[in-house]
Scaffold this motif. Structure first.
Motif, PDB file in Angstrom:
ATOM      1  N   SER A  85      65.475  49.985 163.653  1.00 30.21           N
ATOM      2  CA  SER A  85      66.413  50.642 162.755  1.00 30.21           C
ATOM      3  C   SER A  85      67.794  50.751 163.398  1.00 30.21           C
ATOM      4  CB  SER A  85      65.915  52.053 162.393  1.00 30.21           C
ATOM      5  OG  SER A  85      66.919  52.768 161.705  1.00 30.21           O
ATOM      6  N   PRO A  86      68.840  50.244 162.745  1.00 27.67           N
ATOM      7  CA  PRO A  86      70.190  50.359 163.317  1.00 27.67           C
ATOM      8  C   PRO A  86      70.655  51.799 163.441  1.00 27.67           C
ATOM      9  CG  PRO A  86      70.268  49.462 161.086  1.00 27.67           C
ATOM     10  CD  PRO A  86      68.830  49.475 161.488  1.00 27.67           C
ATOM     11  N   ASP A  87      70.057  52.716 162.650  1.00 20.82           N
ATOM     12  CA  ASP A  87      70.430  54.124 162.726  1.00 20.82           C
ATOM     13  C   ASP A  87      69.969  54.780 164.026  1.00 20.82           C
ATOM     14  OD1 ASP A  87      71.722  54.277 160.224  1.00 20.82           O
ATOM     15  OD2 ASP A  87      69.799  54.443 159.201  1.00 20.82           O
ATOM     16  N   ASN A  88      69.069  54.110 164.748  1.00 21.00           N
ATOM     17  CA  ASN A  88      68.577  54.670 166.011  1.00 21.00           C
ATOM     18  C   ASN A  88      69.343  54.159 167.231  1.00 21.00           C
ATOM     19  OD1 ASN A  88      66.619  56.214 164.746  1.00 21.00           O
ATOM     20  ND2 ASN A  88      65.064  54.602 164.862  1.00 21.00           N
ATOM     21  N   ILE A  89      70.290  53.243 167.014  1.00 17.86           N
ATOM     22  CA  ILE A  89      71.095  52.748 168.130  1.00 17.86           C
ATOM     23  C   ILE A  89      72.083  53.831 168.547  1.00 17.86           C
ATOM     24  CG2 ILE A  89      72.662  50.936 168.924  1.00 17.86           C
ATOM     25  CD1 ILE A  89      71.520  49.099 166.801  1.00 17.86           C
ATOM     26  N   GLN A  90      72.239  54.013 169.837  1.00 15.15           N
ATOM     27  CA  GLN A  90      73.164  55.020 170.368  1.00 15.15           C
ATOM     28  C   GLN A  90      74.368  54.347 171.028  1.00 15.15           C
ATOM     29  OE1 GLN A  90      71.431  58.333 172.515  1.00 15.15           O
ATOM     30  NE2 GLN A  90      69.435  57.974 171.592  1.00 15.15           N
ATOM     31  N   PRO A  91      75.452  55.128 171.234  1.00 11.67           N
ATOM     32  CA  PRO A  91      75.633  56.551 170.992  1.00 11.67           C
ATOM     33  C   PRO A  91      75.573  56.895 169.499  1.00 11.67           C
ATOM     34  CG  PRO A  91      77.341  55.721 172.479  1.00 11.67           C
ATOM     35  CD  PRO A  91      76.649  54.531 171.900  1.00 11.67           C
ATOM     36  N   ILE A  92      75.009  58.082 169.208  1.00 10.63           N
ATOM     37  CA  ILE A  92      75.049  58.615 167.848  1.00 10.63           C
ATOM     38  C   ILE A  92      76.424  59.251 167.655  1.00 10.63           C
ATOM     39  CG2 ILE A  92      74.076  60.313 166.276  1.00 10.63           C
ATOM     40  CD1 ILE A  92      71.416  60.003 167.822  1.00 10.63           C
ATOM     41  N   VAL A  93      77.130  58.846 166.616  1.00 11.68           N
ATOM     42  CA  VAL A  93      78.484  59.354 166.350  1.00 11.68           C
ATOM     43  C   VAL A  93      78.488  60.055 164.995  1.00 11.68           C
ATOM     44  CG1 VAL A  93      80.922  58.764 166.084  1.00 11.68           C
ATOM     45  CG2 VAL A  93      79.492  57.456 167.688  1.00 11.68           C
ATOM     46  N   VAL A  94      78.986  61.297 164.969  1.00 10.99           N
ATOM     47  CA  VAL A  94      79.040  62.057 163.717  1.00 10.99           C
ATOM     48  C   VAL A  94      80.388  62.758 163.575  1.00 10.99           C
ATOM     49  CG1 VAL A  94      76.547  62.462 163.658  1.00 10.99           C
ATOM     50  CG2 VAL A  94      78.033  64.145 164.756  1.00 10.99           C
ATOM     51  N   SER A  95      80.756  63.009 162.326  1.00 13.75           N
ATOM     52  CA  SER A  95      81.911  63.854 162.010  1.00 13.75           C
ATOM     53  C   SER A  95      81.372  65.144 161.407  1.00 13.75           C
ATOM     54  CB  SER A  95      82.836  63.164 161.010  1.00 13.75           C
ATOM     55  OG  SER A  95      83.351  61.967 161.553  1.00 13.75           O
ATOM     56  N   TYR A  96      81.947  66.259 161.803  1.00 14.17           N
ATOM     57  CA  TYR A  96      81.526  67.537 161.236  1.00 14.17           C
ATOM     58  C   TYR A  96      82.754  68.445 161.130  1.00 14.17           C
ATOM     59  CZ  TYR A  96      81.539  69.766 165.890  1.00 14.17           C
ATOM     60  OH  TYR A  96      81.922  70.278 167.104  1.00 14.17           O
ATOM     61  N   LYS A  97      82.547  69.699 160.793  1.00 13.10           N
ATOM     62  CA  LYS A  97      83.626  70.622 160.447  1.00 13.10           C
ATOM     63  C   LYS A  97      84.743  70.665 161.479  1.00 13.10           C
ATOM     64  CE  LYS A  97      84.363  75.476 159.215  1.00 13.10           C
ATOM     65  NZ  LYS A  97      83.725  76.798 158.994  1.00 13.10           N
ATOM     66  N   TYR A  98      84.373  70.612 162.788  1.00 12.66           N
ATOM     67  CA  TYR A  98      85.377  70.815 163.840  1.00 12.66           C
ATOM     68  C   TYR A  98      85.828  69.512 164.511  1.00 12.66           C
ATOM     69  CZ  TYR A  98      83.836  75.614 163.222  1.00 12.66           C
ATOM     70  OH  TYR A  98      83.518  76.836 162.676  1.00 12.66           O
ATOM     71  N   GLY A  99      85.480  68.367 163.950  1.00 12.05           N
ATOM     72  CA  GLY A  99      85.913  67.104 164.537  1.00 12.05           C
ATOM     73  C   GLY A  99      84.786  66.090 164.611  1.00 12.05           C
ATOM     74  N   GLN A 100      84.786  65.312 165.670  1.00 10.54           N
ATOM     75  CA  GLN A 100      83.762  64.285 165.863  1.00 10.54           C
ATOM     76  C   GLN A 100      83.050  64.511 167.194  1.00 10.54           C
ATOM     77  OE1 GLN A 100      86.706  60.969 165.319  1.00 10.54           O
ATOM     78  NE2 GLN A 100      85.006  60.027 164.211  1.00 10.54           N
ATOM     79  N   MET A 101      81.875  63.926 167.302  1.00 13.82           N
ATOM     80  CA  MET A 101      81.188  63.902 168.595  1.00 13.82           C
ATOM     81  C   MET A 101      80.311  62.668 168.679  1.00 13.82           C
ATOM     82  SD  MET A 101      78.036  66.591 168.674  1.00 13.82           S
ATOM     83  CE  MET A 101      77.851  67.412 167.092  1.00 13.82           C
ATOM     84  N   ARG A 145      80.494  80.032 168.104  1.00 15.33           N
ATOM     85  CA  ARG A 145      81.861  79.721 167.657  1.00 15.33           C
ATOM     86  C   ARG A 145      82.453  78.505 168.366  1.00 15.33           C
ATOM     87  NH1 ARG A 145      86.975  81.724 168.609  1.00 15.33           N
ATOM     88  NH2 ARG A 145      86.210  82.992 170.336  1.00 15.33           N
ATOM     89  N   LYS A 146      82.430  78.506 169.691  1.00 11.24           N
ATOM     90  CA  LYS A 146      83.050  77.432 170.450  1.00 11.24           C
ATOM     91  C   LYS A 146      82.054  76.284 170.670  1.00 11.24           C
ATOM     92  CE  LYS A 146      86.265  80.473 172.909  1.00 11.24           C
ATOM     93  NZ  LYS A 146      86.699  80.957 174.226  1.00 11.24           N
ATOM     94  N   PHE A 147      82.598  75.067 170.890  1.00 10.66           N
ATOM     95  CA  PHE A 147      81.725  73.899 171.001  1.00 10.66           C
ATOM     96  C   PHE A 147      80.759  74.030 172.177  1.00 10.66           C
ATOM     97  CE2 PHE A 147      80.446  69.730 172.467  1.00 10.66           C
ATOM     98  CZ  PHE A 147      79.973  69.168 171.287  1.00 10.66           C
ATOM     99  N   LEU A 148      81.263  74.461 173.332  1.00 10.31           N
ATOM    100  CA  LEU A 148      80.378  74.591 174.487  1.00 10.31           C
ATOM    101  C   LEU A 148      79.253  75.581 174.213  1.00 10.31           C
ATOM    102  CD1 LEU A 148      79.680  73.827 177.386  1.00 10.31           C
ATOM    103  CD2 LEU A 148      81.238  75.612 178.176  1.00 10.31           C
ATOM    104  N   GLU A 149      79.576  76.666 173.527  1.00  6.58           N
ATOM    105  CA  GLU A 149      78.547  77.650 173.177  1.00  6.58           C
ATOM    106  C   GLU A 149      77.518  77.036 172.230  1.00  6.58           C
ATOM    107  OE1 GLU A 149      80.977  80.692 171.502  1.00  6.58           O
ATOM    108  OE2 GLU A 149      81.347  81.692 173.431  1.00  6.58           O
ATOM    109  N   LYS A 150      77.979  76.223 171.282  1.00  8.24           N
ATOM    110  CA  LYS A 150      77.074  75.535 170.365  1.00  8.24           C
ATOM    111  C   LYS A 150      76.140  74.598 171.130  1.00  8.24           C
ATOM    112  CE  LYS A 150      80.113  75.440 166.278  1.00  8.24           C
ATOM    113  NZ  LYS A 150      79.145  75.928 165.267  1.00  8.24           N
ATOM    114  N   LEU A 151      76.713  73.845 172.073  1.00  8.00           N
ATOM    115  CA  LEU A 151      75.913  72.913 172.864  1.00  8.00           C
ATOM    116  C   LEU A 151      74.871  73.665 173.692  1.00  8.00           C
ATOM    117  CD1 LEU A 151      75.335  70.075 173.998  1.00  8.00           C
ATOM    118  CD2 LEU A 151      77.117  70.493 175.703  1.00  8.00           C
TER     119      LEU A 151
END
Length: 462
Positions: A85-101, A145-151
């Motif tokens: 499945s091409p969806d399983n190839i990494q890096p996984i890249v997503v956009s969300y409310k606070y930007g991209q990762m 709230r903050k990204f590091l806290e989320k991680l």
């Protein structure tokens, strides 16, 4: 036994994508199914991923479009999720409310299925089937709230193995699970900070090894500043570094867990020679992972070392074998003996492990056909009796010959004149640690953390 994944990341370099390409090239042995690179220019993450080896996935044209000063890369061999499945190839890249990762993950999360079911009940939609995607959803759904806290919140919910690189539009973060199953190294290249699964990636690009990312540590690089944090709740986790990295997976020119893989493997061979001596004329390895322990065995026993088996390095992962005769030829496609060396000789053959025993039997038969008078098999690890759930694609227990047969029975099955395995105590001594600092579950069944029944049942169905 099959490889799993390799990760590479670099911060603050105008040629970030190119250096990541080279890093993945050096880590190709850790995964050959697919490869990917994601980069950020501080405002936007771009990426390129595809099936195949690093050299075939990335060409000059694709690298030119990956412009930015921070990058993460990934080589994949599937231990979780469908490999096609091409969806399983990494890096996984997503956009969300606070930007991209973008995330690149080496390891296996044993409570991923439980977490995924809960996330889906709460409305999360998954594109792929990997445990790595669970990490993304946990980060995005965290109420912190903050990204590091989320991680940190996300990582505190995970059980299992992860050496993880996370890139946002402006940050590069490296994290290693509290048990330290998989290696993750930190280095420096002309003011740029680099991370890699193994130090051989640093050698290729001319980077200097600084240290390992410690078990349970999260290293954050932002605005040129390096900060270190501990994953919450990991204080009582027992260090469980995968000792099989030394046996087979890591490249011999790498340093992992603070030790030279080459020196550890050679010590495996020396201790094996002391534990299982034999009168013989030649010591020969099963290339490639048997070469260094065979050197150690030869030096300790004073029996001459020779390359009695030559490996064809241009064999792909698939070899079509339509009937039994073709299947028997399969081993010869990869290995070919030199009769002039072997004729009328007593041979000690060194290999890293015996899984099902069928390959070892074919090798021994091949050596006898080439004229060997005696064939003594020596294995530079203990008998593999239990499957791994922490990032290695191992067969199920009923397919591991050592789980149901004695050493004498295995010796008879593979048709060797004698068989000796490195002791677990000898292995730990060679690795320079104590048993409490390594995961040895594949040898003794003592898993450092409980594995959910859903995972073990899933493994049995494979």
């Amino acid at each position: 036994m099959k490889e799993y994944c390799g990760v590479f990341g670099i911060y603050n370099n105008p040629n970030a994508a190119y250096y990541t390409y080279l890093g993945l090239y050096a880590l190709q042995h850790r995964g050959q199914e697919s490869a990917g690179i994601a980069v950020t220019n501080g405002e936007r993450i771009t990426y390129y991923r595809d099936f195949g080896l690093v050299s075939s996935v990335f060409k000059n044209e694709s690298l030119k479009h990956l412009t930015g000063f921070v990058a993460v890369g990934h080589n994949r061999y599937s231990t979780s999720g469908a490999s096609d499945s091409p969806d399983n190839i990494q890096p996984i890249v997503v956009s969300y409310k606070y930007g991209q990762m973008a995330i690149a993950h080496n390891g296996n999360i044993v409570n991923a299925l439980e977490l995924r079911e809960k996330l889906e009940e709460e409305g999360s939609i998954f594109r792929g089937t990997t445990d790595s995607e669970v990490i993304v959803h946990l980060i995005v759904k965290s109420k912190k709230r903050k990204f590091l806290e989320k991680l940190m919140d996300a990582l505190s919910k995970l059980k299992g193995a992860y050496s993880l690189l996370v890139m946002t539009n402006k940050k590069l973060i490296a994290a290693r699970d509290p048990w330290g199953f998989r290696p993750l190294c930190m280095g420096e290249l002309d003011g740029s900070i680099v991370f890699a699964s193994e130090t051989c990636a640093f050698d290729l690009i001319g980077a200097k090894y600084i240290r390992d990312v410690e078990p349970g540590e999260v290293v954050v690089i932002e605005n040129g500043e390096i900060s270190s944090y501990q994953i919450p709740g990991c204080e009582n986790c027992k260090k469980s570094q995968c000792v099989f990295e030394f046996v087979y997976f890591a490249r011999p020119d790498s340093k992992i867990f603070g030790k030279s893989v080459y020196e550890v493997r050679k010590e495996f061979g020396k201790i094996l020679a002391r534990e299982y001596p034999v009168k013989a004329d030649l010591v020969i390895p099963v290339p490639d992972s048997g070469v260094v322990p065979a050197l150690g065995y030869s030096q300790e026993s004073r029996i001459p070392f020779e390359m009695g088996l030559i490996r064809n390095h241009y064999v792909g992962r698939t070899f079509i074998k339509p009937d039994q005769k073709m299947r028997d030829i399969g081993v010869r496609v990869k290995l070919n003996p030199i009769p002039e060396l072997l004729k009328n000789k007593r041979i000690v053959v060194i290999d890293d492990s015996i899984v099902r025993g069928t390959t070892s039997r074919k090798i021994i038969r091949m050596l006898r056909e080439a004229g060997a008078k005696e064939v003594h098999m020596r294995i530079s690890s203990p008998p593999t009796k239990w499957p791994c759930y922490f990032g290695i694609d191992t067969p199920t227990r009923d397919q591991l010959i050592a789980s149901s047969h004695s050493i004498e029975e295995i010796c008879k099955y593979i048709e060797a004149d004698s068989l000796g395995y490195l002791s677990l105590e000898g292995m730990i001594r060679a690795a320079g640690g104590n048993k409490d600092s390594f995961c040895t579950a594949c040898f003794d069944g003592n898993y450092p953390l409980s594995v959910p029944e859903t995972i073990t049942r899933q493994a049995e169905k494979k």
